[in-house]
Scaffold this motif. Sequence first.
Motif, PDB file in Angstrom:
ATOM      1  N   GLN A 209       0.678  -0.997  -0.010  1.00  7.18           N
ATOM      2  CA  GLN A 209      -0.113   0.069   0.074  1.00  7.18           C
ATOM      3  C   GLN A 209       0.936   1.272   0.029  1.00  7.18           C
ATOM      4  O   GLN A 209       1.902   1.196   0.569  1.00  7.18           O
ATOM      5  CB  GLN A 209      -0.986   0.091   1.129  1.00  7.18           C
ATOM      6  CG  GLN A 209      -1.895  -0.995   1.290  1.00  7.18           C
ATOM      7  CD  GLN A 209      -2.846  -1.082   2.536  1.00  7.18           C
ATOM      8  OE1 GLN A 209      -3.222  -0.006   2.786  1.00  7.18           O
ATOM      9  NE2 GLN A 209      -2.872  -2.313   3.203  1.00  7.18           N
ATOM     10  N   ALA A 210       0.485   2.353  -0.735  1.00  8.88           N
ATOM     11  CA  ALA A 210       1.039   3.601  -0.722  1.00  8.88           C
ATOM     12  C   ALA A 210       1.147   4.260   0.698  1.00  8.88           C
ATOM     13  O   ALA A 210       0.243   3.805   1.634  1.00  8.88           O
ATOM     14  CB  ALA A 210       0.516   4.446  -1.724  1.00  8.88           C
ATOM     15  N   ASP A 291       8.243   4.522  -1.323  1.00  6.01           N
ATOM     16  CA  ASP A 291       8.377   3.240  -0.372  1.00  6.01           C
ATOM     17  C   ASP A 291       9.220   2.302  -1.076  1.00  6.01           C
ATOM     18  O   ASP A 291       9.515   2.359  -2.385  1.00  6.01           O
ATOM     19  CB  ASP A 291       7.315   2.733   0.375  1.00  6.01           C
ATOM     20  CG  ASP A 291       6.262   1.819  -0.468  1.00  6.01           C
ATOM     21  OD1 ASP A 291       6.706   1.516  -1.545  1.00  6.01           O
ATOM     22  OD2 ASP A 291       5.235   1.687  -0.207  1.00  6.01           O
ATOM     23  N   ASP A 292      10.121   1.342  -0.179  1.00  8.44           N
ATOM     24  CA  ASP A 292      10.889   0.429  -0.746  1.00  8.44           C
ATOM     25  C   ASP A 292      10.368  -0.920  -0.979  1.00  8.44           C
ATOM     26  O   ASP A 292      10.973  -2.037  -0.701  1.00  8.44           O
ATOM     27  CB  ASP A 292      12.151   0.348  -0.094  1.00  8.44           C
ATOM     28  CG  ASP A 292      12.091   0.157   1.286  1.00  8.44           C
ATOM     29  OD1 ASP A 292      11.166  -0.123   1.772  1.00  8.44           O
ATOM     30  OD2 ASP A 292      12.958  -0.384   1.904  1.00  8.44           O
ATOM     31  N   PRO A 295       5.455  -4.220  -5.247  1.00 10.65           N
ATOM     32  CA  PRO A 295       6.145  -3.212  -6.005  1.00 10.65           C
ATOM     33  C   PRO A 295       6.279  -1.976  -5.334  1.00 10.65           C
ATOM     34  O   PRO A 295       5.218  -1.692  -4.148  1.00 10.65           O
ATOM     35  CB  PRO A 295       5.069  -3.054  -7.111  1.00 10.65           C
ATOM     36  CG  PRO A 295       3.755  -3.635  -6.769  1.00 10.65           C
ATOM     37  CD  PRO A 295       4.227  -4.799  -5.669  1.00 10.65           C
ATOM     38  N   SER A 296       6.922  -0.951  -5.620  1.00 16.03           N
ATOM     39  CA  SER A 296       7.004   0.261  -4.940  1.00 16.03           C
ATOM     40  C   SER A 296       5.897   1.204  -5.195  1.00 16.03           C
ATOM     41  O   SER A 296       5.271   1.081  -6.152  1.00 16.03           O
ATOM     42  CB  SER A 296       8.307   1.253  -5.565  1.00 16.03           C
ATOM     43  OG  SER A 296       8.417   2.301  -4.736  1.00 16.03           O
ATOM     44  N   ARG A 297       5.298   2.018  -4.284  1.00 16.68           N
ATOM     45  CA  ARG A 297       4.241   2.726  -4.297  1.00 16.68           C
ATOM     46  C   ARG A 297       4.528   4.189  -3.940  1.00 16.68           C
ATOM     47  O   ARG A 297       5.644   4.295  -2.987  1.00 16.68           O
ATOM     48  CB  ARG A 297       3.072   2.090  -3.270  1.00 16.68           C
ATOM     49  CG  ARG A 297       2.485   0.681  -3.417  1.00 16.68           C
ATOM     50  CD  ARG A 297       1.922   0.986  -4.903  1.00 16.68           C
ATOM     51  NE  ARG A 297       1.276  -0.471  -4.889  1.00 16.68           N
ATOM     52  CZ  ARG A 297       0.897  -1.075  -6.022  1.00 16.68           C
ATOM     53  NH1 ARG A 297       0.785  -0.237  -7.293  1.00 16.68           N
ATOM     54  NH2 ARG A 297       0.653  -2.363  -6.281  1.00 16.68           N
ATOM     55  N   VAL A 298       3.818   5.086  -4.361  1.00 16.53           N
ATOM     56  CA  VAL A 298       4.050   6.375  -4.312  1.00 16.53           C
ATOM     57  C   VAL A 298       3.006   6.974  -3.795  1.00 16.53           C
ATOM     58  O   VAL A 298       1.678   6.973  -4.174  1.00 16.53           O
ATOM     59  CB  VAL A 298       4.493   6.944  -5.576  1.00 16.53           C
ATOM     60  CG1 VAL A 298       4.612   8.492  -5.898  1.00 16.53           C
ATOM     61  CG2 VAL A 298       5.723   6.393  -6.235  1.00 16.53           C
ATOM     62  N   SER A 299       3.339   8.322  -3.106  1.00 14.75           N
ATOM     63  CA  SER A 299       2.250   9.039  -2.456  1.00 14.75           C
ATOM     64  C   SER A 299       2.707  10.542  -2.665  1.00 14.75           C
ATOM     65  O   SER A 299       3.765  11.031  -2.250  1.00 14.75           O
ATOM     66  CB  SER A 299       1.978   9.056  -0.823  1.00 14.75           C
ATOM     67  OG  SER A 299       0.873   9.588  -0.742  1.00 14.75           O
TER      68      SER A 299
END
Length: 454
Positions: A209-210, A291-292, A295-299
């Motif tokens: 989760q982001a 985050d690492d 898969p990587s998530r972005v906010s």
Amino acid sequence: MSKRERILSMAVGSLLLLFVVQWGINKYRAAVRTRTNLITQLREENAEQQQTLLEGAYAENQMDEYIARSLPSNRERAQSDYQSWLLEMLGSVSVSDPRVNPTTVTPSGDLYNRFSYSVDGGTDLPSLVGLLHSFYSKDYLHGISKMTINPARDRSGMLDVKMSIDVLALSAAPSDTKPVASHSWRTEPDVSVYLDPILNRNFYEPPNQAPVFDGRKTIEAIVGKSSTTPLTFKDPEGHRLRYELISKSDQKGTLEQVIGQSTVKLDPRTGTVSIRSNEKREFNLLVRAVDDGYPSRVSEQTLTVRIVDPPPPPKPVEKFKFDDAKQTVLTALVQGRQNWTAWLNIRTRGETLKLAVGDTFDIGSLKGSVVEVTPKYVVLESDGKRFELTPAGILAEAAKTAKSIPQAQMDPSIKPSDEEGVAEETEIEEATSEEGAILDEEAVIINQTVAESR
């Protein structure tokens, strides 16, 4: 016939009539029940026949669908057409060194023939997803019975794929049927629908989760000074975060931006924003947390930055002064040769004041004088008010009960008769034997000791 015989014959006739009527009713009910059961049976049989007809129609439609999806009934043509389609499909998804070999043909009575193929080649993971999508998008009566995937030994990032495929050719299908052209309704037309959930799937934990922003959306910085503010992003899985400033022009992540006379820097590891500006202004700042996880998530979050004047200097804080009056206790009322004295113990100082009538005191927040000392209490005056203090009483608490002094008591006039009375009392006290005075003083000291123990 006598009257009794007539009555008997009428009773017997009535019973016979009732019997006949009951028999008729039972006969009618049995007939109705039989008819109802027959109607119910016929309806059930009709429903079964209708269900059979529907199942037959469904089976016929299903068979028509199977025939439309079947290979030609001609064995040679069916085997050749399907092998050609497999090779064409493998080439369209960039499978290297594709090999398609027919293995067996297994007939099933006069219903259908099952053709088996062995397929192998090299590909990467995205192309493998495309291969499976192309395979199941073709609406043949086929399926993959076995698939083996191994990393390629001599090619990094490549996979060696081997598959066993079965396909059916119905005997009822025309011998010259054309290849299936329609797309299968079982798959989505666009392969990208499957790429993200398959390629970015984490097999070892729930879906990532982001990060979530959990801080203030307004940042204040002082003009002419460097101000720092930490960004507050929380990751649901506790992954490590990396921070970026987002440029409005190209949406790329940076670590420093210059906006007018304001310079903004961001620590990518801690998320601390440093702002320095030589002018008072307000502007928006777009930040990103990555985050690492896999898969990587972005906010992303838009912040409002306000450059303000420095705050006024804080007012000096007065040091707290301890009030000795709150820790002062009347420990004893002692009678001496001439008069009574009140013993006030100031615990914070470790000091005991012995006050007689007319003596003054300055203890903490209270200043005043002694007005009267009796065997039971002492009357004190402070700020024009008087109050009583009893043994074991606290000076500050007793002062809360103080009352204003009437004008007549503030300037008392002493009459001669009063002076004579006082003189007589003084002579009586002086006439008291020394032994009696000592006994009285010892008794008062005992009272003092008891009060201090309390």
